[in-house]
Enzyme design. Sequence first.
Site, short mmCIF file in Angstrom:
data_model
loop_
_atom_site.label_atom_id
_atom_site.label_comp_id
_atom_site.label_asym_id
_atom_site.label_seq_id
_atom_site.Cartn_x
_atom_site.Cartn_y
_atom_site.Cartn_z
N GLY A 1 15.57 55.08 54.49
CA GLY A 1 14.50 54.83 55.46
C GLY A 1 13.27 54.13 54.94
O GLY A 1 12.61 53.41 55.67
N ASP B 1 8.84 64.43 59.97
CA ASP B 1 9.05 65.04 61.27
C ASP B 1 8.84 66.55 61.13
O ASP B 1 7.72 67.03 61.26
CB ASP B 1 10.46 64.67 61.75
N THR C 1 12.52 67.78 54.79
CA THR C 1 13.02 66.92 53.72
C THR C 1 12.07 66.98 52.53
O THR C 1 12.48 67.24 51.39
CB THR C 1 13.16 65.47 54.21
N ARG D 1 17.46 49.51 61.65
CA ARG D 1 16.59 49.53 60.46
C ARG D 1 15.91 48.18 60.23
O ARG D 1 14.84 48.10 59.64
CB ARG D 1 17.42 49.84 59.20
P1 IMP Z 1 12.11 65.96 58.40
O1 IMP Z 1 12.86 66.60 57.30
O2 IMP Z 1 12.31 66.66 59.71
O3 IMP Z 1 10.64 65.72 58.10
O4 IMP Z 1 12.80 64.58 58.67
C1 IMP Z 1 12.52 63.45 57.96
C2 IMP Z 1 13.64 62.45 58.07
O5 IMP Z 1 14.24 62.49 59.36
C3 IMP Z 1 13.10 61.06 57.92
O6 IMP Z 1 13.17 60.64 56.58
C4 IMP Z 1 14.01 60.25 58.83
O7 IMP Z 1 15.13 59.79 58.11
C5 IMP Z 1 14.47 61.22 59.89
N1 IMP Z 1 13.69 61.09 61.15
C6 IMP Z 1 12.84 61.98 61.68
N2 IMP Z 1 12.31 61.54 62.83
C7 IMP Z 1 12.83 60.31 63.02
C8 IMP Z 1 12.65 59.30 64.06
O8 IMP Z 1 11.89 59.43 65.03
N3 IMP Z 1 13.37 58.16 63.88
C9 IMP Z 1 14.20 57.94 62.84
N4 IMP Z 1 14.39 58.84 61.85
C10 IMP Z 1 13.71 60.02 61.96
MG MG Z 2 17.20 58.51 58.72
#
Ligand code: IMP
Ligand code: MG
Length: 183
Positions: free
Chosen positions: A55, A114, A118, A175
């Site tokens: 990403g 988000d 992660t 992407r």
């Molecule tokens: P987290 O672990 O929930 O913070 O998610 C982070 C990862 O989820 C990011 O590195 C993205 O790969 C993916 N992600 C979260 N929200 C989105 C979105 O709105 N569009 C695309 N990828 C997302």
């Molecule tokens: Mg992703």
Amino acid sequence: MTPPTDVARRTGRGRVRRIIFTREQIALRVRELGDEISACYEAREELLVLGLLKGSFMFLADLVRCIHHPVQVDFIVTSSYGSGMVSSGNVQLLYDPEVSLGGRHVILVDDIIDSGRTMASLVPIIQARGPASLELCTFLHKRREGIAHEPRWVGFDAPPEFVVGYGLDYSENFRHLPYVASI
Ligand code: IMP
Ligand code: MG
């Protein structure tokens, strides 16, 4: 500006709803971030910009060109999201940085925060390798509650929608878009 025909040509499927950040807005903001980051480090410090693949690839490529100090670039590959829109929160390292992190000032770069899960799983893994410092930089931030590690640098606050482009995917699509759009 980005004409609707450009979106149609690039996506080929008509699934993009609206453009949220244009390439011009992104370029301006990334330049600002580069200046902010440069101001926080001494030129002699060993700076390592560590991008989370896939990403962050486009953001990282633009960002390092806006940092005025010597930097090294490496990547981390994790598997966390599968192909859908919901985070599993299970992070596995599929590729490890080749350079040693010990004694380096590391900036971990992601495309979007988000749930923060992660980063919450990755930070202890990176910390265990003894960097001189560790900071987080994210292109987008959804500003949800209860994030374990707040990033020091944020490109933009993201709306509570699923967004794609500028590195962000939906099932590996979109992407390549030079702007951020919702689908
Ligand atoms: P987290 O672990 O929930 O913070 O998610 C982070 C990862 O989820 C990011 O590195 C993205 O790969 C993916 N992600 C979260 N929200 C989105 C979105 O709105 N569009 C695309 N990828 C997302
Ligand atoms: Mg992703």
